[in-house]
Design a protein around this motif. Structure first.
Motif, PDB file in Angstrom:
ATOM      1  N   ALA A  92     -32.802 -22.717   7.600  1.00 29.71           N
ATOM      2  CA  ALA A  92     -33.384 -21.696   6.716  1.00 29.71           C
ATOM      3  C   ALA A  92     -33.267 -22.115   5.256  1.00 29.71           C
ATOM      4  CB  ALA A  92     -32.701 -20.347   6.945  1.00 29.71           C
ATOM      5  N   ALA A  93     -32.168 -22.785   4.906  1.00 26.53           N
ATOM      6  CA  ALA A  93     -31.998 -23.241   3.523  1.00 26.53           C
ATOM      7  C   ALA A  93     -33.106 -24.216   3.133  1.00 26.53           C
ATOM      8  CB  ALA A  93     -30.621 -23.893   3.341  1.00 26.53           C
ATOM      9  N   VAL A  94     -33.475 -25.116   4.048  1.00 27.33           N
ATOM     10  CA  VAL A  94     -34.576 -26.042   3.788  1.00 27.33           C
ATOM     11  C   VAL A  94     -35.871 -25.265   3.587  1.00 27.33           C
ATOM     12  CG1 VAL A  94     -36.052 -27.798   4.870  1.00 27.33           C
ATOM     13  CG2 VAL A  94     -33.576 -28.064   4.905  1.00 27.33           C
ATOM     14  N   ASN A  95     -36.134 -24.282   4.463  1.00 26.27           N
ATOM     15  CA  ASN A  95     -37.359 -23.486   4.327  1.00 26.27           C
ATOM     16  C   ASN A  95     -37.403 -22.737   3.001  1.00 26.27           C
ATOM     17  OD1 ASN A  95     -37.077 -22.917   7.774  1.00 26.27           O
ATOM     18  ND2 ASN A  95     -38.758 -24.052   6.850  1.00 26.27           N
ATOM     19  N   PHE A  96     -36.288 -22.123   2.615  1.00 33.60           N
ATOM     20  CA  PHE A  96     -36.272 -21.370   1.356  1.00 33.60           C
ATOM     21  C   PHE A  96     -36.397 -22.296   0.147  1.00 33.60           C
ATOM     22  CE2 PHE A  96     -33.821 -17.999   3.829  1.00 33.60           C
ATOM     23  CZ  PHE A  96     -34.955 -17.234   4.053  1.00 33.60           C
ATOM     24  N   ALA A  97     -35.785 -23.473   0.228  1.00 28.08           N
ATOM     25  CA  ALA A  97     -35.908 -24.443  -0.873  1.00 28.08           C
ATOM     26  C   ALA A  97     -37.354 -24.921  -1.008  1.00 28.08           C
ATOM     27  CB  ALA A  97     -34.967 -25.626  -0.645  1.00 28.08           C
ATOM     28  N   LEU A  98     -38.005 -25.224   0.117  1.00 27.08           N
ATOM     29  CA  LEU A  98     -39.407 -25.648   0.088  1.00 27.08           C
ATOM     30  C   LEU A  98     -40.315 -24.532  -0.412  1.00 27.08           C
ATOM     31  CD1 LEU A  98     -39.566 -27.676   3.413  1.00 27.08           C
ATOM     32  CD2 LEU A  98     -39.708 -28.590   1.077  1.00 27.08           C
ATOM     33  N   CYS A  99     -40.006 -23.300  -0.030  1.00 26.78           N
ATOM     34  CA  CYS A  99     -40.769 -22.146  -0.511  1.00 26.78           C
ATOM     35  C   CYS A  99     -40.648 -22.041  -2.031  1.00 26.78           C
ATOM     36  CB  CYS A  99     -40.243 -20.873   0.155  1.00 26.78           C
ATOM     37  SG  CYS A  99     -40.966 -19.357  -0.479  1.00 26.78           S
ATOM     38  N   LEU A 100     -39.428 -22.153  -2.536  1.00 27.47           N
ATOM     39  CA  LEU A 100     -39.190 -22.056  -3.977  1.00 27.47           C
ATOM     40  C   LEU A 100     -39.881 -23.192  -4.726  1.00 27.47           C
ATOM     41  CD1 LEU A 100     -37.742 -20.547  -6.268  1.00 27.47           C
ATOM     42  CD2 LEU A 100     -35.773 -22.010  -5.856  1.00 27.47           C
ATOM     43  N   LEU A 101     -39.758 -24.422  -4.218  1.00 28.57           N
ATOM     44  CA  LEU A 101     -40.416 -25.562  -4.858  1.00 28.57           C
ATOM     45  C   LEU A 101     -41.931 -25.400  -4.864  1.00 28.57           C
ATOM     46  CD1 LEU A 101     -38.298 -28.520  -3.440  1.00 28.57           C
ATOM     47  CD2 LEU A 101     -38.372 -27.721  -5.816  1.00 28.57           C
ATOM     48  N   SER A 102     -42.481 -24.933  -3.744  1.00 26.24           N
ATOM     49  CA  SER A 102     -43.919 -24.713  -3.656  1.00 26.24           C
ATOM     50  C   SER A 102     -44.366 -23.618  -4.624  1.00 26.24           C
ATOM     51  CB  SER A 102     -44.296 -24.336  -2.220  1.00 26.24           C
ATOM     52  OG  SER A 102     -45.645 -23.989  -2.134  1.00 26.24           O
ATOM     53  N   TYR A 103     -43.560 -22.586  -4.723  1.00 26.39           N
ATOM     54  CA  TYR A 103     -43.893 -21.486  -5.630  1.00 26.39           C
ATOM     55  C   TYR A 103     -43.870 -21.953  -7.081  1.00 26.39           C
ATOM     56  CZ  TYR A 103     -43.935 -16.910  -7.811  1.00 26.39           C
ATOM     57  OH  TYR A 103     -44.263 -15.834  -8.585  1.00 26.39           O
ATOM     58  N   LYS A 104     -42.861 -22.743  -7.423  1.00 29.36           N
ATOM     59  CA  LYS A 104     -42.753 -23.267  -8.796  1.00 29.36           C
ATOM     60  C   LYS A 104     -43.887 -24.249  -9.100  1.00 29.36           C
ATOM     61  CE  LYS A 104     -38.719 -21.593 -10.245  1.00 29.36           C
ATOM     62  NZ  LYS A 104     -38.577 -20.779 -11.414  1.00 29.36           N
ATOM     63  N   ALA A 105     -44.267 -25.048  -8.098  1.00 29.77           N
ATOM     64  CA  ALA A 105     -45.280 -26.083  -8.316  1.00 29.77           C
ATOM     65  C   ALA A 105     -46.693 -25.519  -8.421  1.00 29.77           C
ATOM     66  CB  ALA A 105     -45.220 -27.120  -7.194  1.00 29.77           C
ATOM     67  N   GLY A 107     -47.505 -21.866  -7.549  1.00 31.41           N
ATOM     68  CA  GLY A 107     -47.592 -20.412  -7.452  1.00 31.41           C
ATOM     69  C   GLY A 107     -47.600 -19.861  -6.045  1.00 31.41           C
ATOM     70  N   GLY A 108     -47.211 -20.655  -5.084  1.00 30.83           N
ATOM     71  CA  GLY A 108     -47.116 -20.164  -3.711  1.00 30.83           C
ATOM     72  C   GLY A 108     -48.115 -20.815  -2.797  1.00 30.83           C
ATOM     73  N   GLY A 109     -48.888 -20.018  -2.116  1.00 33.93           N
ATOM     74  CA  GLY A 109     -49.854 -20.532  -1.157  1.00 33.93           C
ATOM     75  C   GLY A 109     -49.311 -20.468   0.257  1.00 33.93           C
ATOM     76  N   PHE A 110     -50.087 -20.988   1.180  1.00 33.19           N
ATOM     77  CA  PHE A 110     -49.755 -20.908   2.601  1.00 33.19           C
ATOM     78  C   PHE A 110     -48.446 -21.627   2.926  1.00 33.19           C
ATOM     79  CE2 PHE A 110     -50.154 -22.279   7.061  1.00 33.19           C
ATOM     80  CZ  PHE A 110     -50.247 -21.026   7.644  1.00 33.19           C
ATOM     81  N   PHE A 111     -48.235 -22.813   2.371  1.00 30.29           N
ATOM     82  CA  PHE A 111     -47.010 -23.584   2.622  1.00 30.29           C
ATOM     83  C   PHE A 111     -45.785 -22.771   2.204  1.00 30.29           C
ATOM     84  CE2 PHE A 111     -43.825 -26.776   1.338  1.00 30.29           C
ATOM     85  CZ  PHE A 111     -43.726 -27.511   2.506  1.00 30.29           C
ATOM     86  N   CYS A 112     -45.860 -22.136   1.066  1.00 31.75           N
ATOM     87  CA  CYS A 112     -44.774 -21.294   0.562  1.00 31.75           C
ATOM     88  C   CYS A 112     -44.529 -20.123   1.507  1.00 31.75           C
ATOM     89  CB  CYS A 112     -45.122 -20.804  -0.846  1.00 31.75           C
ATOM     90  SG  CYS A 112     -43.896 -19.721  -1.594  1.00 31.75           S
ATOM     91  N   GLN A 113     -45.594 -19.456   1.931  1.00 31.07           N
ATOM     92  CA  GLN A 113     -45.479 -18.296   2.807  1.00 31.07           C
ATOM     93  C   GLN A 113     -44.877 -18.658   4.162  1.00 31.07           C
ATOM     94  OE1 GLN A 113     -49.472 -16.810   3.020  1.00 31.07           O
ATOM     95  NE2 GLN A 113     -49.464 -16.055   0.914  1.00 31.07           N
TER      96      GLN A 113
END
Length: 186
Positions: A92-105, A107-113
C-alpha cells in the motif's frame, strides 16, 4: 495451474491470469490501456512487499500470478512482528507513493486513482487483504472479528444505497461478493 520451482521459490501462473490477458487483448484503445495500467499497479504493489521482505532477510516460498493479482507466500523464516507489519504495509505504501508522485507530476489521472484505490482496498480489515493481516497482528481475535463485521455491514449499506439510487458499480458488487465469500470460506 502451471508451476515451476527455481532455487527455493515456486513460481506459478493460474489459468485465470490468461483469461485476463485475453480480456486485455480483445479490448481496444482506452479500455486495454486502463486494464494494463491496473495490472501494472498490482505488480508494483506486490513489488513493494517483495522489496521489504528481501530487505528483512526473508524470501518468497511461492509467487503465483492469477486473474485477480499476485499472491506471495513468504518462506518459513519468521519475521519479527514489526518487520512483518512493514512488509504488509509495503504494498500500500508503494501505491500511495505512486499516487502522490502522479498527482504532483500531472494533477492525478487514472494512474493516480488506481494506485490510491488499490492501496486503500488492500488496507481494508478483511482476512484476504493486507489490512486483515495487519489487524490480526495488532489485535486479538474478538477485536478483529468486530472490525470485519463492521466493515462488511458498511459495505452492505453502501451496496444497498447504490442499488436504491441506481448507481450500482459492477466492480464494487463483485468486490463485495468476493469479500463476503473470502470471510466465510477463509
Amino acid at each position: 495451474m502451471f508451476k515451476i520451482k527455481i532455487k527455493n521459490t515456486t513460481y506459478g501462473v493460474s489459468f485465470s491470469f490468461f483469461f485476463v490477458v485475453a480480456l486485455v487483448s480483445v479490448c481496444s484503445g482506452t479500455q486495454a490501456d486502463m486494464l494494463f495500467v491496473t495490472l501494472m499497479c498490482c505488480a508494483l504493489h506486490e513489488l513493494g512487499h517483495l522489496v521489504l521482505m528481501t530487505a528483512f532477510g526473508s524470501s518468497p516460498q511461492e509467487i503465483v500470478v492469477y486473474g485477480g493479482g499476485i499472491r506471495i507466500s513468504p518462506d518459513n523464516k519468521q519475521l519479527s512482528k514489526y518487520h512483518e507489519l512493514a512488509v504488509l504495509f509495503g504494498g500500500a505504501a508503494v501505491n500511495f507513493a505512486l499516487c502522490l508522485l502522479s498527482y504532483k507530476a500531472n494533477g492525478g489521472g487514472f494512474f493516480c486513482q488506481v494506485n490510491f484505490l488499490l492501496g486503500a482496498l488492500n488496507l481494508l480489515p478483511f482476512r484476504y487483504f493486507d489490512g486483515g493481516r495487519i489487524l490480526a497482528l495488532l489485535a486479538n481475535g474478538k477485536v478483529c472479528e468486530f472490525f470485519r463485521a463492521v466493515f462488511i455491514l458498511l459495505s452492505a449499506a453502501a451496496m444497498i444505497h447504490m442499488i436504491l439510487h441506481g448507481t450500482v458499480s459492477i466492480s464494487f458488487a463483485a468486490t463485495f461478493c468476493f469479500i463476503v465469500l473470502s470471510e466465510v470460506i477463509y
